[in-house]
Design an enzyme around this catalytic site. Sequence first.
Site, PDB file in Angstrom:
ATOM      1  N   ARG A 114       0.821  -1.234   0.000  1.00  0.00           N
ATOM      2  CA  ARG A 114       0.000   0.000   0.000  1.00  0.00           C
ATOM      3  C   ARG A 114       0.849   1.275   0.000  1.00  0.00           C
ATOM      4  O   ARG A 114       0.407   2.316   0.473  1.00  0.00           O
ATOM      5  CB  ARG A 114      -0.969   0.015   1.184  1.00  0.00           C
ATOM      6  CG  ARG A 114      -1.938  -1.151   1.166  1.00  0.00           C
ATOM      7  CD  ARG A 114      -3.048  -0.973   2.164  1.00  0.00           C
ATOM      8  NE  ARG A 114      -3.953  -2.116   2.108  1.00  0.00           N
ATOM      9  CZ  ARG A 114      -3.786  -3.231   2.797  1.00  0.00           C
ATOM     10  NH1 ARG A 114      -2.753  -3.346   3.619  1.00  0.00           N
ATOM     11  NH2 ARG A 114      -4.646  -4.221   2.674  1.00  0.00           N
ATOM     12  N   LYS A 136       3.003  11.227 -11.437  1.00  0.00           N
ATOM     13  CA  LYS A 136       2.023  10.451 -12.207  1.00  0.00           C
ATOM     14  C   LYS A 136       2.624   9.079 -12.500  1.00  0.00           C
ATOM     15  O   LYS A 136       3.726   8.990 -13.038  1.00  0.00           O
ATOM     16  CB  LYS A 136       1.698  11.143 -13.531  1.00  0.00           C
ATOM     17  CG  LYS A 136       0.694  12.258 -13.410  1.00  0.00           C
ATOM     18  CD  LYS A 136       0.263  12.715 -14.796  1.00  0.00           C
ATOM     19  CE  LYS A 136      -0.735  13.848 -14.703  1.00  0.00           C
ATOM     20  NZ  LYS A 136      -1.090  14.363 -16.049  1.00  0.00           N
ATOM     21  N   GLU A 178       9.019  17.746 -25.779  1.00  0.00           N
ATOM     22  CA  GLU A 178       8.523  18.215 -24.469  1.00  0.00           C
ATOM     23  C   GLU A 178       9.207  19.529 -24.088  1.00  0.00           C
ATOM     24  O   GLU A 178       8.589  20.423 -23.519  1.00  0.00           O
ATOM     25  CB  GLU A 178       8.743  17.169 -23.381  1.00  0.00           C
ATOM     26  CG  GLU A 178       7.915  15.893 -23.524  1.00  0.00           C
ATOM     27  CD  GLU A 178       6.418  16.080 -23.266  1.00  0.00           C
ATOM     28  OE1 GLU A 178       5.997  17.137 -22.761  1.00  0.00           O
ATOM     29  OE2 GLU A 178       5.654  15.138 -23.582  1.00  0.00           O
ATOM     30  N   LYS A 206       8.211  22.680 -14.390  1.00  0.00           N
ATOM     31  CA  LYS A 206       7.287  21.581 -14.060  1.00  0.00           C
ATOM     32  C   LYS A 206       7.085  21.498 -12.550  1.00  0.00           C
ATOM     33  O   LYS A 206       5.965  21.303 -12.073  1.00  0.00           O
ATOM     34  CB  LYS A 206       7.782  20.244 -14.610  1.00  0.00           C
ATOM     35  CG  LYS A 206       6.835  19.119 -14.205  1.00  0.00           C
ATOM     36  CD  LYS A 206       6.715  17.969 -15.148  1.00  0.00           C
ATOM     37  CE  LYS A 206       5.574  17.050 -14.685  1.00  0.00           C
ATOM     38  NZ  LYS A 206       5.394  15.881 -15.497  1.00  0.00           N
ATOM     39  N   GLU A 216      -3.798  17.744 -10.775  1.00  0.00           N
ATOM     40  CA  GLU A 216      -4.358  18.205 -12.044  1.00  0.00           C
ATOM     41  C   GLU A 216      -5.821  18.637 -11.928  1.00  0.00           C
ATOM     42  O   GLU A 216      -6.673  18.242 -12.726  1.00  0.00           O
ATOM     43  CB  GLU A 216      -4.218  17.101 -13.107  1.00  0.00           C
ATOM     44  CG  GLU A 216      -4.282  17.642 -14.515  1.00  0.00           C
ATOM     45  CD  GLU A 216      -3.841  16.631 -15.558  1.00  0.00           C
ATOM     46  OE1 GLU A 216      -2.631  16.554 -15.791  1.00  0.00           O
ATOM     47  OE2 GLU A 216      -4.692  15.948 -16.109  1.00  0.00           O
ATOM     48  N   ARG A 220      -2.334  22.233 -13.661  1.00  0.00           N
ATOM     49  CA  ARG A 220      -1.445  21.195 -14.208  1.00  0.00           C
ATOM     50  C   ARG A 220      -1.813  20.803 -15.635  1.00  0.00           C
ATOM     51  O   ARG A 220      -0.983  20.275 -16.366  1.00  0.00           O
ATOM     52  CB  ARG A 220      -1.423  19.970 -13.281  1.00  0.00           C
ATOM     53  CG  ARG A 220      -0.374  18.953 -13.689  1.00  0.00           C
ATOM     54  CD  ARG A 220      -0.077  17.937 -12.609  1.00  0.00           C
ATOM     55  NE  ARG A 220       0.828  16.922 -13.103  1.00  0.00           N
ATOM     56  CZ  ARG A 220       1.485  16.059 -12.353  1.00  0.00           C
ATOM     57  NH1 ARG A 220       1.332  16.103 -11.039  1.00  0.00           N
ATOM     58  NH2 ARG A 220       2.286  15.161 -12.888  1.00  0.00           N
ATOM     59  N   ASN A 224      -0.176  19.577 -20.510  1.00  0.00           N
ATOM     60  CA  ASN A 224      -0.656  18.786 -21.653  1.00  0.00           C
ATOM     61  C   ASN A 224      -0.709  19.623 -22.928  1.00  0.00           C
ATOM     62  O   ASN A 224      -1.338  19.210 -23.905  1.00  0.00           O
ATOM     63  CB  ASN A 224      -2.033  18.197 -21.347  1.00  0.00           C
ATOM     64  CG  ASN A 224      -1.950  17.187 -20.234  1.00  0.00           C
ATOM     65  OD1 ASN A 224      -1.100  16.306 -20.244  1.00  0.00           O
ATOM     66  ND2 ASN A 224      -2.808  17.339 -19.236  1.00  0.00           N
ATOM     67  N   HIS A 227      -0.626  18.083 -26.411  1.00  0.00           N
ATOM     68  CA  HIS A 227      -0.822  16.647 -26.217  1.00  0.00           C
ATOM     69  C   HIS A 227      -2.151  16.106 -26.738  1.00  0.00           C
ATOM     70  O   HIS A 227      -2.282  14.896 -26.908  1.00  0.00           O
ATOM     71  CB  HIS A 227      -0.674  16.285 -24.732  1.00  0.00           C
ATOM     72  CG  HIS A 227       0.762  16.228 -24.285  1.00  0.00           C
ATOM     73  ND1 HIS A 227       1.586  17.330 -24.302  1.00  0.00           N
ATOM     74  CD2 HIS A 227       1.527  15.207 -23.829  1.00  0.00           C
ATOM     75  CE1 HIS A 227       2.789  16.986 -23.860  1.00  0.00           C
ATOM     76  NE2 HIS A 227       2.771  15.707 -23.571  1.00  0.00           N
ATOM     77  N   HIS A 231      -1.894  12.663 -28.462  1.00  0.00           N
ATOM     78  CA  HIS A 231      -2.563  11.451 -27.983  1.00  0.00           C
ATOM     79  C   HIS A 231      -3.449  10.855 -29.073  1.00  0.00           C
ATOM     80  O   HIS A 231      -3.554   9.627 -29.188  1.00  0.00           O
ATOM     81  CB  HIS A 231      -3.390  11.750 -26.724  1.00  0.00           C
ATOM     82  CG  HIS A 231      -2.531  12.023 -25.522  1.00  0.00           C
ATOM     83  ND1 HIS A 231      -2.945  12.804 -24.455  1.00  0.00           N
ATOM     84  CD2 HIS A 231      -1.275  11.640 -25.215  1.00  0.00           C
ATOM     85  CE1 HIS A 231      -1.970  12.875 -23.559  1.00  0.00           C
ATOM     86  NE2 HIS A 231      -0.950  12.179 -23.994  1.00  0.00           N
ATOM     87  N   HIS A 249       6.650  10.039 -29.207  1.00  0.00           N
ATOM     88  CA  HIS A 249       5.706  10.856 -28.431  1.00  0.00           C
ATOM     89  C   HIS A 249       6.025  12.360 -28.532  1.00  0.00           C
ATOM     90  O   HIS A 249       5.153  13.172 -28.872  1.00  0.00           O
ATOM     91  CB  HIS A 249       5.711  10.407 -26.969  1.00  0.00           C
ATOM     92  CG  HIS A 249       4.911  11.296 -26.075  1.00  0.00           C
ATOM     93  ND1 HIS A 249       3.532  11.253 -26.028  1.00  0.00           N
ATOM     94  CD2 HIS A 249       5.286  12.280 -25.212  1.00  0.00           C
ATOM     95  CE1 HIS A 249       3.100  12.171 -25.178  1.00  0.00           C
ATOM     96  NE2 HIS A 249       4.140  12.798 -24.661  1.00  0.00           N
TER      97      HIS A 249
HETATM   98  N1  GLY Z   1       3.108  15.027 -18.273  1.00  0.00           N
HETATM   99  C1  GLY Z   1       2.070  15.820 -17.767  1.00  0.00           C
HETATM  100  C2  GLY Z   1       2.032  15.858 -16.268  1.00  0.00           C
HETATM  101  O1  GLY Z   1       2.902  15.337 -15.609  1.00  0.00           O
HETATM  102  O2  GLY Z   1       1.098  16.402 -15.724  1.00  0.00           O
END
Ligand code: GLY
Length: 348
Positions: A114, A136, A178, A206, A216, A220, A224, A227, A231, A249
């Site tokens: 956990r 993430k 990026e 970042k 997010e 945040r 994107n 993106h 995507h 990507h």
């Molecule tokens: N790659 C986008 C983020 O980490 O929110």
Amino acid sequence: MTAALASVPVSLGDRSYDVLIGHGARRQLPDVLPPAAARAAIVTQAGIGLDVDPGVEHVVIEIGRGERAKSLATVEHICRELARAGISRSDVVVAVGGGMVTDVAGYAAASWHRGTAVLHVATTLLAQVDAAIGGKTGVNLPEGKNLVGAFWQPHAVICDLDALSTLPPEEWRSGYGEIAKYAFLGVDGLPGMPLEEQVRACVALKASVVAADEREGSKRMILNYGHTLAHALEAAGLAADAGTATLRHGEAVAVGLVFAARLAEALGRIGAGRVAEHRAVVSSFGLPATMPRGADADQLLAFMRRDKKAHGDLTFVLDGADGVESVPGVDPGVVRRILSEMIEEATS
Ligand code: GLY
């Protein structure tokens, strides 16, 4: 000897951590392990080519490459190896690799007992400026990318620039896609900067966004930028993190940045000069600004509608008078027109 390292804090209260950047940064690993960790499990892939020594007893767990290995089956494999090695909750998982490795190992660590500490040693430019930072984690399902995951902040992130010496050209381009994104999120002068400064400046930007909006909720979303199209190109099989797809990507993000600028212009949010700036930044990094062969406007539009950030309508991250922001309810007719124009230009 380790050259002077840059250290960028990610400020998240009791989950704060540092991102260490520089040549030889991996040698700091023993110093940044959680003090209680008696053992480490290094999760990596064959051929990563960066030896790390956590300075405590450790096992190495190899996982497969590519999007297909970014799966719950791989998480099960990691967790069973953690069990066999007797890794306890106070030990540490060390992910050594690109964004795929940090995503999967991070998710396994979030689930193991956990929640067990994870530390990322990012070995690609893309992972160093984006994927490894911000917590993430996750894996794909056959139904879609990154559908199963968790926010699980690392204990520290190490960006060793030595790891980039063996990076293939397409991985450099992917990372620069990026980096180009950050040029429109508030990092000035990126194209001319030395690599180490580029990485540090992107990580700092970042870190500030993640500190303001870890999960997010709103801000945040700007990460994107570029993106939504990227995507959709990935869903259409025209771009991928690895393998034989036309674009990587980050290259798809570069095309997506120019698309997003043209869309913003069509919606009256920015002028032609700002679109030209997008093209100039993208091309200064040697990145593509044209749609790949095989792109179909209706198919891309359908994938954009299904984007998990779309909430039932067409949501884009777009530039404008207040900077880059999330814009819901974009007219599908305008989106389709810009897609068609870019596809037409690429084939003429
Ligand atoms: N790659 C986008 C983020 O980490 O929110």
